[in-house]
Design a protein around this motif. Structure first.
Motif, PDB file in Angstrom:
ATOM      1  N   ASP A 154       1.000  -1.116   0.091  1.00 39.47           N
ATOM      2  CA  ASP A 154       0.035   0.358   0.232  1.00 39.47           C
ATOM      3  C   ASP A 154       1.002   1.560  -0.052  1.00 39.47           C
ATOM      4  O   ASP A 154      -0.015   2.109   0.192  1.00 39.47           O
ATOM      5  N   SER A 155       2.088   1.280  -0.261  1.00 39.15           N
ATOM      6  CA  SER A 155       3.393   1.886   0.050  1.00 39.15           C
ATOM      7  C   SER A 155       3.950   2.081  -1.773  1.00 39.15           C
ATOM      8  O   SER A 155       4.691   0.842  -1.116  1.00 39.15           O
ATOM      9  N   ASP A 156       4.140   3.396  -2.667  1.00 38.44           N
ATOM     10  CA  ASP A 156       4.024   2.414  -3.675  1.00 38.44           C
ATOM     11  C   ASP A 156       5.239   3.053  -3.917  1.00 38.44           C
ATOM     12  O   ASP A 156       5.856   2.969  -2.957  1.00 38.44           O
ATOM     13  N   ARG A 177       3.739  11.104   3.592  1.00 42.46           N
ATOM     14  CA  ARG A 177       3.093   9.484   3.269  1.00 42.46           C
ATOM     15  C   ARG A 177       2.334   9.025   4.390  1.00 42.46           C
ATOM     16  O   ARG A 177       1.365   8.405   5.033  1.00 42.46           O
ATOM     17  N   SER A 178       3.329   9.115   5.399  1.00 37.31           N
ATOM     18  CA  SER A 178       2.763   8.899   7.409  1.00 37.31           C
ATOM     19  C   SER A 178       2.195   9.341   7.643  1.00 37.31           C
ATOM     20  O   SER A 178       2.020   8.397   8.515  1.00 37.31           O
ATOM     21  N   HIS A 179       1.980   9.896   7.235  1.00 36.12           N
ATOM     22  CA  HIS A 179       1.389  11.458   8.422  1.00 36.12           C
ATOM     23  C   HIS A 179       0.082  12.460   7.126  1.00 36.12           C
ATOM     24  O   HIS A 179       0.710  13.215   6.950  1.00 36.12           O
ATOM     25  N   GLY A 183       0.964  16.220   6.552  1.00 33.80           N
ATOM     26  CA  GLY A 183       1.838  16.025   4.750  1.00 33.80           C
ATOM     27  C   GLY A 183       0.501  16.995   4.489  1.00 33.80           C
ATOM     28  O   GLY A 183       1.321  18.041   3.709  1.00 33.80           O
ATOM     29  N   TYR A 184      -0.186  16.707   4.060  1.00 36.84           N
ATOM     30  CA  TYR A 184      -0.877  17.206   3.538  1.00 36.84           C
ATOM     31  C   TYR A 184      -1.391  19.020   3.715  1.00 36.84           C
ATOM     32  O   TYR A 184      -1.960  20.130   2.804  1.00 36.84           O
ATOM     33  N   ALA A 191       1.595  16.636  -1.614  1.00 38.82           N
ATOM     34  CA  ALA A 191       0.897  15.274  -1.123  1.00 38.82           C
ATOM     35  C   ALA A 191      -0.059  14.986  -2.420  1.00 38.82           C
ATOM     36  O   ALA A 191      -0.663  13.374  -2.645  1.00 38.82           O
ATOM     37  N   LYS A 192      -0.537  16.144  -3.574  1.00 41.53           N
ATOM     38  CA  LYS A 192      -1.707  14.870  -4.176  1.00 41.53           C
ATOM     39  C   LYS A 192      -0.754  14.689  -5.542  1.00 41.53           C
ATOM     40  O   LYS A 192      -1.407  13.100  -6.276  1.00 41.53           O
ATOM     41  N   GLU A 193       0.385  14.954  -5.016  1.00 43.12           N
ATOM     42  CA  GLU A 193       1.239  14.095  -6.607  1.00 43.12           C
ATOM     43  C   GLU A 193       1.734  12.517  -6.236  1.00 43.12           C
ATOM     44  O   GLU A 193       1.535  11.690  -6.836  1.00 43.12           O
ATOM     45  N   ILE A 194       1.410  11.875  -4.870  1.00 42.00           N
ATOM     46  CA  ILE A 194       1.008  10.551  -4.278  1.00 42.00           C
ATOM     47  C   ILE A 194      -0.014  10.298  -3.803  1.00 42.00           C
ATOM     48  O   ILE A 194      -0.123   9.648  -2.966  1.00 42.00           O
ATOM     49  N   GLY A 195      -1.001  11.164  -4.245  1.00 39.97           N
ATOM     50  CA  GLY A 195      -2.471  10.156  -4.017  1.00 39.97           C
ATOM     51  C   GLY A 195      -2.910  11.019  -2.655  1.00 39.97           C
ATOM     52  O   GLY A 195      -3.740   9.917  -2.163  1.00 39.97           O
TER      53      GLY A 195
END
Ligand SMILES: O=C(O)CCC(=O)C(=O)O
Ligand SMILES: [Fe+2]
Length: 202
Positions: A154-156, A177-179, A183-184, A191-195
């Protein structure tokens, strides 16, 4: 031991460490669910692979569940604390150097169950020098057949490519990704770049 298990000289990884290598450790408290307003987010850690280096040694300091690891089929497995032991997570550095022969451990932390108080853990991240580019190791061909064909995570996997040439960006992505909520808030574009968006939960 890791180098020897790959049939490399035991000093094969020395080149990735500085003489006084800075490593990172932290003492983490996961507050009990009644200590925070759960409508405002989650206090665990989202699915991720540790990026700081080669390995993480993790001490689960009290006997509370929460840590889970993802097996290659994508199932989440409880890493139940065992007294007197450390959890050893493979980090992205080792996955990169071995070109996936040693896949990094995807893991996450859920909130402690209600009524059991806070959970404490102490991860030690075995870090690498940042000025030494990573190169894929030349490993004996016989190990090729041991490589898992599919590793669901689940972590690409995008971080692995970054690790070879954009270590700093990959570390920041991993933090987001962790937080995801924090992060967002501070890095919405990245953040959007990694969904990840404002609705992403751990
Ligand atoms: O607290 C834990 O058990 C794990 C923490 C973790 O995965 C991390 O900080 O990278
Ligand atoms: Fe981690």
């Amino acid at each position: 031991m890791v180098a020897q298990s790959l049939e490399l000289p035991s000093d094969a990884f020395d080149q990735y460490f500085e003489p006084n290598q800075q490593n990172r450790a932290k003492i983490v408290k996961y507050p009990a669910v009644d200590e925070f307003d759960s409508s405002k987010g989650n206090q665990g850690v989202g699915p991720h692979k540790d990026l700081s280096g080669l390995l993480t040694l993790l001490y689960q300091a009290n006997d509370l569940p929460g840590l889970q690891v993802q097996n290659h089929s994508g199932e989440w497995i409880d890493a139940t604390p065992i007294s007197g032991t450390l959890v050893v997570n493979i980090a992205v550095g080792l996955e990169t150097l071995t070109s996936g022969l040693m896949p990094a451990t995807t893991h996450r932390v859920l909130n402690p169950p209600p009524g059991m108080g806070p959970r404490y853990s102490i991860p030690f991240f075995l870090s690498v020098r940042l000025d030494k580019p990573f190169e894929v190791l030349d490993l004996p061909k016989k190990f090729d057949s041991l490589k898992s064909k599919v590793v669901i995570s689940d972590s690409d996997g995008q971080f692995k490519e970054f690790f070879l040439n954009k270590l700093n960006l990959s570390v920041l992505y991993a933090r987001i990704r962790s937080h995801p909520d924090v992060g967002y808030k501070y890095y919405p574009k990245l953040a959007k770049e990694i969904g990840i968006d404002e609705n992403t939960r751990i």
